[in-house]
Design a protein around this motif. Structure first.
Motif, short mmCIF file in Angstrom:
data_model
loop_
_atom_site.label_atom_id
_atom_site.label_comp_id
_atom_site.label_asym_id
_atom_site.label_seq_id
_atom_site.Cartn_x
_atom_site.Cartn_y
_atom_site.Cartn_z
N CYS A 105 2.78 -7.36 4.74
CA CYS A 105 3.32 -6.03 5.03
C CYS A 105 3.44 -5.77 6.53
O CYS A 105 4.41 -5.16 6.98
CB CYS A 105 2.41 -4.96 4.41
SG CYS A 105 2.45 -4.88 2.62
N THR B 292 1.00 -9.44 0.22
CA THR B 292 1.33 -8.92 -1.11
C THR B 292 1.39 -10.06 -2.12
O THR B 292 1.66 -11.21 -1.77
CB THR B 292 2.67 -8.19 -1.10
OG1 THR B 292 3.70 -9.10 -0.72
CG2 THR B 292 2.64 -7.01 -0.14
N TYR C 291 4.31 3.77 -4.68
CA TYR C 291 4.40 3.31 -3.29
C TYR C 291 4.37 1.78 -3.23
O TYR C 291 5.08 1.16 -2.43
CB TYR C 291 3.25 3.89 -2.46
CG TYR C 291 3.37 5.37 -2.17
CD1 TYR C 291 4.54 6.07 -2.40
CD2 TYR C 291 2.29 6.07 -1.65
CE1 TYR C 291 4.64 7.43 -2.13
CE2 TYR C 291 2.38 7.44 -1.38
CZ TYR C 291 3.55 8.11 -1.62
OH TYR C 291 3.64 9.44 -1.36
N GLN C 292 3.52 1.17 -4.05
CA GLN C 292 3.40 -0.28 -4.07
C GLN C 292 4.74 -0.94 -4.43
O GLN C 292 5.19 -1.89 -3.78
CB GLN C 292 2.33 -0.71 -5.07
CG GLN C 292 2.11 -2.21 -5.16
CD GLN C 292 1.07 -2.56 -6.23
OE1 GLN C 292 0.88 -1.84 -7.19
NE2 GLN C 292 0.41 -3.69 -6.03
N ALA D 55 7.29 -0.65 -1.67
CA ALA D 55 7.03 -1.65 -0.63
C ALA D 55 7.56 -3.01 -1.05
O ALA D 55 8.16 -3.74 -0.25
CB ALA D 55 5.53 -1.74 -0.35
N TYR D 56 7.37 -3.37 -2.34
CA TYR D 56 7.90 -4.64 -2.84
C TYR D 56 9.43 -4.68 -2.70
O TYR D 56 10.01 -5.71 -2.36
CB TYR D 56 7.52 -4.85 -4.30
CG TYR D 56 6.06 -5.17 -4.54
CD1 TYR D 56 5.23 -5.57 -3.50
CD2 TYR D 56 5.52 -5.08 -5.82
CE1 TYR D 56 3.90 -5.86 -3.73
CE2 TYR D 56 4.19 -5.37 -6.05
CZ TYR D 56 3.38 -5.76 -5.01
OH TYR D 56 2.07 -6.05 -5.25
N GLN E 113 11.31 -3.30 -0.52
CA GLN E 113 11.71 -3.54 0.86
C GLN E 113 11.34 -4.95 1.32
O GLN E 113 12.15 -5.66 1.91
CB GLN E 113 11.05 -2.51 1.79
CG GLN E 113 11.44 -2.71 3.26
CD GLN E 113 10.87 -1.62 4.15
OE1 GLN E 113 10.18 -0.72 3.68
NE2 GLN E 113 11.13 -1.71 5.44
N LEU E 114 10.11 -5.37 1.03
CA LEU E 114 9.63 -6.67 1.52
C LEU E 114 10.41 -7.84 0.93
O LEU E 114 10.68 -8.82 1.61
CB LEU E 114 8.15 -6.84 1.20
CG LEU E 114 7.16 -6.03 2.05
CD1 LEU E 114 5.76 -6.15 1.46
CD2 LEU E 114 7.17 -6.51 3.48
#
Length: 253
Positions: free
Chosen positions: A126, A137, A177-178, A181-182, A184-185
């Motif tokens: 992250c 992650t 939120y998790q 984030a996935y 985007q990453l």
């Protein structure tokens, strides 16, 4: 006589476990135990003389094994509400079990479709500091087509609430939120939270799609459920139907 009978009970327990064990490591260990008890006379389970077994200071270490053998050979079961007899319990980490089960089913559901399934893969960080990654992650499931990540699934062994009780249906903000984030990453426009279906929810499995960050956004988060009752082939068909909404090429799989 007591030690002889104890050995006969242990041989009977090993023999029964050999008939039901499926894991290779367990089968190997049971074969080794079978060799250790090869010279012990095999006695039919109904003929075992439990009354002749006496536990004293010299063989006290056998007490728990004898209790487990009695439970195994007597076809008895435990209940948590009452009883004074010591017993044994098997505990499973259901979140990990659900994740592994879904991973196997998704792999079978997408067989021959051109999609690749990776469990506990990714490993993207992250944050970065002086060239070093932080907060790595590990999504539960990543589905790829070629080099492109097309869907990230995170399984959650949690009980969703009916919408009438909670508009968010028990989906936690941290889980959302998790998955954001996935998205985007892993540069993945589709992410999914997958929960087990249960009887307090509507009869049909849930599949709700939300736009991420803004109304009408291309990036979406799906909240879905999978009914894990019944035969495994029904679960595979349910996953095919669910995945076809996101992965059109999977329809023909």
């Amino acid at each position: 006589m007591g030690q002889v009978t104890l050995n006969q009970v242990m041989r009977a327990a090993v023999t029964r476990l050999q008939r039901v064990a499926q894991a290779p490591d367990n089968q190997r260990i049971l074969r080794e135990l079978g060799f250790a008890y090869a010279d012990v006379t095999e006695v039919p389970i109904p003929a075992l003389r439990w009354d002749q077994i006496i536990l004293d200071r010299s063989n006290q270490r056998w007490r728990e094994l004898l209790s487990f053998a009695r439970l195994l050979l007597g076809d008895r079961h435990q209940q948590t509400s009452a009883g004074a007899v010591d017993g044994h319990a098997l505990l499973f980490e259901m979140n990990a079990l659900f994740e592994q089960y879904v991973a196997r089913l998704v792999t079978r559901a997408l067989a021959g479709s051109g999609y690749r399934v990776a469990a506990q893969g990714g490993h993207r960080d992250c944050l970065f500091e002086a060239g070093a990654g932080r907060f790595r992650t590990k999504p539960d499931l990543i589905i790829r087509q070629g080099d492109r990540t097309v869907l990230v699934i995170d399984t959650k062994w949690k009980r969703m609430a009916p919408r009438i009780d909670d508009p968010k249906q028990g989906v936690s903000q941290a889980d959302v939120y998790q998955l954001m984030a996935y998205s985007q990453l892993y540069r993945c426009p589709e992410v999914m939270l997958l929960y087990p279906h249960h009887g307090d929810l509507p009869p049909e499995p849930i599949c709700t799609r939300y736009a991420i960050a803004s109304d009408g956004a291309e990036e979406t988060l799906q909240v879905a459920t999978l009914d894990v009752t019944g035969p495994a082939h029904a679960h595979i068909e349910a996953l095919k139907h669910l995945l076809a909404r996101t992965l059109p090429a999977a329809v023909a799989a």
